[in-house]
Design an enzyme around this catalytic site. Structure first.
Site, PDB file in Angstrom:
ATOM      1  CB  ALA A 244      -0.931   0.018   1.214  1.00 21.50           C
ATOM      2  CG  ASP A 245       1.957   3.488  -2.949  1.00 21.02           C
ATOM      3  OD1 ASP A 245       3.086   3.960  -3.123  1.00 21.02           O
ATOM      4  OD2 ASP A 245       1.567   2.444  -3.500  1.00 21.02           O
ATOM      5  NE  ARG A 246      -1.996   9.305   0.970  1.00 23.69           N
ATOM      6  CZ  ARG A 246      -1.572  10.513   1.329  1.00 23.69           C
ATOM      7  NH1 ARG A 246      -2.078  11.089   2.398  1.00 23.69           N
ATOM      8  NH2 ARG A 246      -0.653  11.133   0.627  1.00 23.69           N
ATOM      9  CB  ALA A 254      -4.120   4.697  -2.186  1.00 21.94           C
TER      10      ALA A 254
END
Length: 354
Positions: A244-246, A254
């Protein structure tokens, strides 16, 4: 020995140019934050943890080369450079988290009226250097928590996993997040097979993840992004594990575009879906995935591959780099260095560590 994508010693930083993989392994020098920003923007380095580490170490290299007349002057420079680095790829929250923590640390240094600019600069450099070792230790914890949870679901038998994009040594300081889970299972001889997607349009899966899996001598198979549904139908997949990036307050995540559709397919086929990421990826300031800004990339990434055109001239393109997976589709849980949590329990579980 895992791949070393980041080489650092005080005053010197080199990164493995991921644009050239898997054909060529070349390390490029990063002499300051301008080089760091360009490497992040061009995706010579990518993966949310690695972006933060390279960004901060590029500032460490620059600080090693500069002198300041006052701590206040150092503070102004550091804040400006950190905000600039965050702008390179804003969807990945780790760089913003590192910037926020550094700015807070900088304030404590300013409050020490007796500290010299030179000593304050060294303390900042030491903080950035500690990120490398801490990231590897964090990833190893993620790998163990995630691997043990998957094994518990499958009564300790060998598992077959599917992953998306690249979340290994090339996306972190080493070991990896989602790929760290896979690496842990491989080390325990509990990984029967791992499938990785190609991850169009940038091919992080076929260029980078496949490169790491072959390097580690895992039983690995590459599939096209469009093959995930038939894979789950015809081959018994134990779990899907992605990075995940966020991750926001309600558990929405995200990640690389294509993750959302994998989660939908996994739900249909009753395959547990896991997201693996460190605390630094958690963003409690955002209530839901609708609040996440999604980066859009150039059309040329879709229309050309290594400079060779693969699409009709004049076609319009839409190229979001990320998509948002709703919390209810993360059926396995979110794997962190503190344990595995259901998305609706994550905020409460991580609150003591924020």
């Amino acid at each position: 020995m895992t791949l070393q994508a980041i080489k650092y010693k005080r005053g010197q930083l080199e990164i493995l140019d991921q644009l050239l993989l898997p054909d060529t392994s070349v390390y490029i020098p990063i002499s300051g934050t301008e080089d760091g920003w360009q490497a992040i923007k061009k995706m010579q380095v990518r993966g949310a943890p690695a972006i933060a580490i390279v960004g901060c170490l590029s500032l460490a290299v620059e600080l090693d080369q500069k002198t300041f007349e006052s701590v206040a002057g150092l503070q102004t420079f550091v804040v400006e450079r950190l905000n600039y680095l965050v702008s390179a790829r804003p969807t990945a929250v780790n760089m913003a988290d590192a910037a926020s923590r550094t700015i807070a640390f900088m304030k404590t240094l300013v409050a020490q009226n007796s500290i010299s600019p030179e000593d304050a600069s060294i303390k900042l450099i030491e903080e950035f250097e500690a990120m490398l070792e801490k990231d590897i230790a964090t990833n190893q914890k993620i790998g163990k928590y995630g691997g043990d949870d998957i094994l518990a679901v499958h009564s300790g038998s060998k598992v077959r996993l599917l992953t998306h994009c690249n979340t290994g040594s090339l996306a972190t300081a080493g070991y990896g997040t989602a790929l760290g889970v896979i690496r842990y299972l491989h080390e325990k001889d509990k990984l029967e097979q791992v499938f990785c997607t190609e991850t169009r349009p940038y091919n992080q899966g076929s260029r980078l993840t496949a490169y790491e899996l072959v390097y580690e001598k895992m039983n690995a198979t590459l599939i096209c992004d469009s093959m995930a549904a038939i894979l789950m139908r015809q081959h018994k997949i134990s779990a899907v594990v992605v990075g995940a990036d966020r991750v926001v307050a309600n558990g929405d995540t995200a990640n690389k575009v294509g993750t959302y559709q994998l989660a939908i397919v996994a739900r249909h086929h009753q395959v547990p879906f896991y997201v693996a990421c460190p605390l630094t990826t958690f963003d409690p300031s955002k209530g839901s995935g609708e609040d996440i800004i999604i980066e859009e990339r150039p059309a040329t990434e879709m229309t050309s591959v290594k400079g060779v055109k693969v699409a009709a001239e004049g076609i319009k393109c839409w190229n979001p780099a990320f998509d948002v997976t709703p919390a209810e589709l993360i059926t396995g849980g979110i794997i962190t260095e503190f344990g595995v949590f259901k998305p609706d329990k994550l905020s409460q579980a991580l609150e003591p560590y924020l």
